[in-house]
Motif scaffolding. Structure first.
Motif, PDB file in Angstrom:
ATOM      1  N   GLU A  98       0.860  -1.185   0.000  1.00 10.59           N
ATOM      2  CA  GLU A  98       0.000   0.000   0.000  1.00 10.59           C
ATOM      3  C   GLU A  98       0.901   1.241   0.000  1.00 10.59           C
ATOM      4  O   GLU A  98       1.808   1.358   0.820  1.00 10.59           O
ATOM      5  N   PRO A  99       0.699   2.188  -0.919  1.00 11.80           N
ATOM      6  CA  PRO A  99       1.587   3.359  -0.995  1.00 11.80           C
ATOM      7  C   PRO A  99       1.363   4.408   0.093  1.00 11.80           C
ATOM      8  O   PRO A  99       1.995   5.453   0.076  1.00 11.80           O
ATOM      9  N   GLU A 112      13.066  11.229  12.794  1.00 15.35           N
ATOM     10  CA  GLU A 112      13.885  10.135  12.280  1.00 15.35           C
ATOM     11  C   GLU A 112      13.249   8.761  12.429  1.00 15.35           C
ATOM     12  O   GLU A 112      13.523   7.869  11.636  1.00 15.35           O
ATOM     13  N   LYS A 113      12.420   8.581  13.434  1.00 20.83           N
ATOM     14  CA  LYS A 113      11.874   7.251  13.704  1.00 20.83           C
ATOM     15  C   LYS A 113      10.349   7.263  13.589  1.00 20.83           C
ATOM     16  O   LYS A 113       9.695   8.247  13.915  1.00 20.83           O
ATOM     17  N   PHE A 114       9.823   6.134  13.149  1.00 19.42           N
ATOM     18  CA  PHE A 114       8.375   5.979  12.989  1.00 19.42           C
ATOM     19  C   PHE A 114       7.647   6.266  14.299  1.00 19.42           C
ATOM     20  O   PHE A 114       6.587   6.904  14.304  1.00 19.42           O
ATOM     21  N   GLU A 115       8.222   5.816  15.407  1.00 16.52           N
ATOM     22  CA  GLU A 115       7.587   5.990  16.711  1.00 16.52           C
ATOM     23  C   GLU A 115       7.430   7.466  17.095  1.00 16.52           C
ATOM     24  O   GLU A 115       6.543   7.825  17.880  1.00 16.52           O
ATOM     25  N   SER A 174       4.091  18.471  13.069  1.00 17.26           N
ATOM     26  CA  SER A 174       2.975  17.723  12.506  1.00 17.26           C
ATOM     27  C   SER A 174       3.464  16.774  11.428  1.00 17.26           C
ATOM     28  O   SER A 174       4.592  16.885  10.939  1.00 17.26           O
ATOM     29  N   ALA A 175       2.590  15.832  11.077  1.00 16.87           N
ATOM     30  CA  ALA A 175       2.833  14.922   9.961  1.00 16.87           C
ATOM     31  C   ALA A 175       1.534  14.793   9.185  1.00 16.87           C
ATOM     32  O   ALA A 175       0.441  14.933   9.745  1.00 16.87           O
ATOM     33  N   MET A 176       1.658  14.502   7.909  1.00 11.11           N
ATOM     34  CA  MET A 176       0.496  14.504   7.006  1.00 11.11           C
ATOM     35  C   MET A 176       0.450  13.196   6.227  1.00 11.11           C
ATOM     36  O   MET A 176       1.478  12.681   5.793  1.00 11.11           O
ATOM     37  N   GLN A 177      -0.736  12.641   6.063  1.00  9.44           N
ATOM     38  CA  GLN A 177      -0.860  11.442   5.251  1.00  9.44           C
ATOM     39  C   GLN A 177      -0.612  11.772   3.776  1.00  9.44           C
ATOM     40  O   GLN A 177      -0.666  12.926   3.360  1.00  9.44           O
ATOM     41  N   GLY A 178      -0.332  10.751   3.002  1.00 14.21           N
ATOM     42  CA  GLY A 178      -0.127  10.942   1.574  1.00 14.21           C
ATOM     43  C   GLY A 178       0.217   9.627   0.910  1.00 14.21           C
ATOM     44  O   GLY A 178       0.158   8.563   1.537  1.00 14.21           O
ATOM     45  N   TYR A 179       0.556   9.704  -0.367  1.00 16.03           N
ATOM     46  CA  TYR A 179       1.055   8.552  -1.108  1.00 16.03           C
ATOM     47  C   TYR A 179       2.536   8.780  -1.382  1.00 16.03           C
ATOM     48  O   TYR A 179       2.946   9.899  -1.723  1.00 16.03           O
ATOM     49  N   VAL A 180       3.315   7.734  -1.275  1.00 18.54           N
ATOM     50  CA  VAL A 180       4.763   7.846  -1.476  1.00 18.54           C
ATOM     51  C   VAL A 180       5.099   8.349  -2.872  1.00 18.54           C
ATOM     52  O   VAL A 180       6.169   8.923  -3.096  1.00 18.54           O
ATOM     53  N   LEU A 226       6.624   4.883   5.122  1.00 23.12           N
ATOM     54  CA  LEU A 226       5.677   4.020   4.416  1.00 23.12           C
ATOM     55  C   LEU A 226       5.044   3.051   5.412  1.00 23.12           C
ATOM     56  O   LEU A 226       5.735   2.265   6.060  1.00 23.12           O
ATOM     57  N   LEU A 227       3.725   3.117   5.567  1.00 18.30           N
ATOM     58  CA  LEU A 227       3.049   2.278   6.558  1.00 18.30           C
ATOM     59  C   LEU A 227       3.281   0.794   6.299  1.00 18.30           C
ATOM     60  O   LEU A 227       3.351  -0.010   7.231  1.00 18.30           O
ATOM     61  N   ALA A 228       3.394   0.419   5.016  1.00 21.62           N
ATOM     62  CA  ALA A 228       3.610  -0.993   4.676  1.00 21.62           C
ATOM     63  C   ALA A 228       4.907  -1.527   5.267  1.00 21.62           C
ATOM     64  O   ALA A 228       5.006  -2.716   5.598  1.00 21.62           O
ATOM     65  N   ASP A 229       5.901  -0.667   5.423  1.00 23.71           N
ATOM     66  CA  ASP A 229       7.174  -1.100   5.985  1.00 23.71           C
ATOM     67  C   ASP A 229       7.147  -1.175   7.503  1.00 23.71           C
ATOM     68  O   ASP A 229       8.152  -1.537   8.135  1.00 23.71           O
ATOM     69  N   HIS A 230       6.002  -0.841   8.080  1.00 25.03           N
ATOM     70  CA  HIS A 230       5.851  -0.909   9.538  1.00 25.03           C
ATOM     71  C   HIS A 230       4.684  -1.814   9.931  1.00 25.03           C
ATOM     72  O   HIS A 230       4.191  -1.723  11.057  1.00 25.03           O
ATOM     73  N   GLY A 231       4.261  -2.684   8.998  1.00 23.27           N
ATOM     74  CA  GLY A 231       3.299  -3.720   9.350  1.00 23.27           C
ATOM     75  C   GLY A 231       1.934  -3.647   8.710  1.00 23.27           C
ATOM     76  O   GLY A 231       1.151  -4.587   8.838  1.00 23.27           O
ATOM     77  N   PHE A 232       1.620  -2.546   8.027  1.00 25.47           N
ATOM     78  CA  PHE A 232       0.301  -2.449   7.378  1.00 25.47           C
ATOM     79  C   PHE A 232       0.396  -3.168   6.028  1.00 25.47           C
ATOM     80  O   PHE A 232       0.618  -2.558   4.995  1.00 25.47           O
ATOM     81  N   ASN A 233       0.195  -4.485   6.048  1.00 25.40           N
ATOM     82  CA  ASN A 233       0.515  -5.317   4.892  1.00 25.40           C
ATOM     83  C   ASN A 233      -0.695  -5.619   4.004  1.00 25.40           C
ATOM     84  O   ASN A 233      -0.888  -6.745   3.539  1.00 25.40           O
ATOM     85  N   ALA A 234      -1.481  -4.606   3.737  1.00 21.59           N
ATOM     86  CA  ALA A 234      -2.565  -4.754   2.762  1.00 21.59           C
ATOM     87  C   ALA A 234      -1.993  -4.853   1.357  1.00 21.59           C
ATOM     88  O   ALA A 234      -0.952  -4.259   1.060  1.00 21.59           O
TER      89      ALA A 234
END
Length: 335
Positions: A110-111, A121-124, A172-178, A197-205
């Motif tokens: 998922e993009p 620097e970190k997803f967390e 802040s952070a904003m959603q989007g497509y890679v 990228l959410l897919a690289d952190h477990g969102f494996n749709a």
């Protein structure tokens, strides 16, 4: 007499060859979920470079858009195939007894991303920021962020597909497509945002799935197979080959599209393995597996997005994928 027989035989062979080449193409209507863009490039490539025709298909691509809902046209027979956003739509079809099924997954990832200001620097670290999330994102991937990563809904503000609130707030952070929003931010604000990228952190749709009707699978499996195979080859040619035919057709259908954005999007799809990574490396573009589907289903149940009793296996079929179609077209320097 011998020459006469030879000439008669040659005439028969020629007639058969002409008849074969004159066979009518199967007409196919394929609906996308947005206006023409690089994220649809494999389909436009297969149309532009003649791949669909080689598979006996006369394909018409029906673009989606902000005021177009192509998905509702599939079950009523106005479309033969539809490009759905991700696996959750396939689960929804089962829940609401819509007679459609996913037959291929053009995107292994998922993009969906969060973009943040430099210094994150970190997803967390996203958990402590104000997050701009759309109304579509809140009941889907954000519920997974809450359940699996401890994100807090009180940190969320509505995302209206306008980057200005994000640009004005460095915390802040904003959603989007890679493939798109980071490019727009670089152009608009002059800095390179941090991309998660959410897919690289477990969102494996799975994403950009090909859906069709169950009756077409049952009655015209050959047609479904040819469309899936030709589309996979279109994606290989678009990602690893000469993408110009597909890009020209995209720009024809969407005059606002630029060469710079198309090039950026293709580069990011390759860099992040959006189209070709994981299972598709061996099984071919479009790959799906039971294990991956179960994993994502379990995550969505845990997040409260789907009901635990849903017969999710009815959402897809592996009949048409995992056959390695087109893998020989992958460039050697792609790994």
């Amino acid at each position: 007499m011998q020459f006469a027989r030879i000439f008669k035989l040659a005439a028969v062979v020629l007639a058969c060859a002409q008849a074969a080449t004159a066979q009518p193409l199967d007409k196919v209507r394929f609906g996308t979920n947005w206006v023409a863009e690089a994220e649809h490039g494999g389909f436009y490539q297969a149309l532009a470079d003649g791949t669909y025709r080689k598979y006996g298909l006369e394909v018409t691509i029906i673009p989606g858009g902000p005021n177009v809902n192509n998905r509702i046209l599939l079950p009523v027979g106005k479309l033969d195939f539809f490009m759905s956003a991700n696996t959750l739509q396939s689960f929804d079809a089962v829940e609401y007894n819509i007679p459609t099924v996913a037959v291929a997954a053009s995107f292994q990832k998922e993009p969906q991303v969060f973009v943040a200001h430099p210094g994150v620097e970190k997803f967390e670290e996203l958990r402590k920021l104000t997050l701009f999330v759309s109304k579509e994102g809140m009941p889907t991937y954000f519920q997974w962020l809450k359940a699996d990563h401890g994100f807090d809904e009180s940190k969320v503000k509505p995302y209206t597909f306008n980057a200005q609130p994000f640009l004005a707030d460095k915390n802040s952070a904003m959603q989007g497509y890679v493939t798109s929003e980071p490019f727009a931010i670089e152009k608009q604000a002059g800095f390179k945002p941090k991309v998660f990228l959410l897919a690289d952190h477990g969102f494996n749709a799975y994403s950009t799935l090909i859906e069709t009707r169950r009756d077409l699978v049952e009655k015209r499996s050959d047609l479904v197979q040819r469309f899936v195979d030709a589309s996979a080859i279109g994606w290989y040619n678009y990602i690893y080959g000469d993408s110009r035919p597909g890009n020209e057709l995209i720009k024809k259908n969407n005059p606002e599209m630029t060469d710079a954005l198309l090039a950026y999007s293709i580069a990011k799809m390759k860099e992040f393995g959006i189209v070709d990574s994981g299972d598709s490396v061996k099984l071919g573009i479009g790959a799906m597996t039971d294990a991956r589907m179960k994993s994502f289903f379990d995550k969505m149940v845990h997040a409260g997005v789907v009901k635990p009793g849903l017969d999710y296996k009815r959402a897809y079929t592996l009949q048409f994928v995992n056959k390695g179609v087109g893998v020989d077209l992958r460039s050697k320097d792609s790994k």
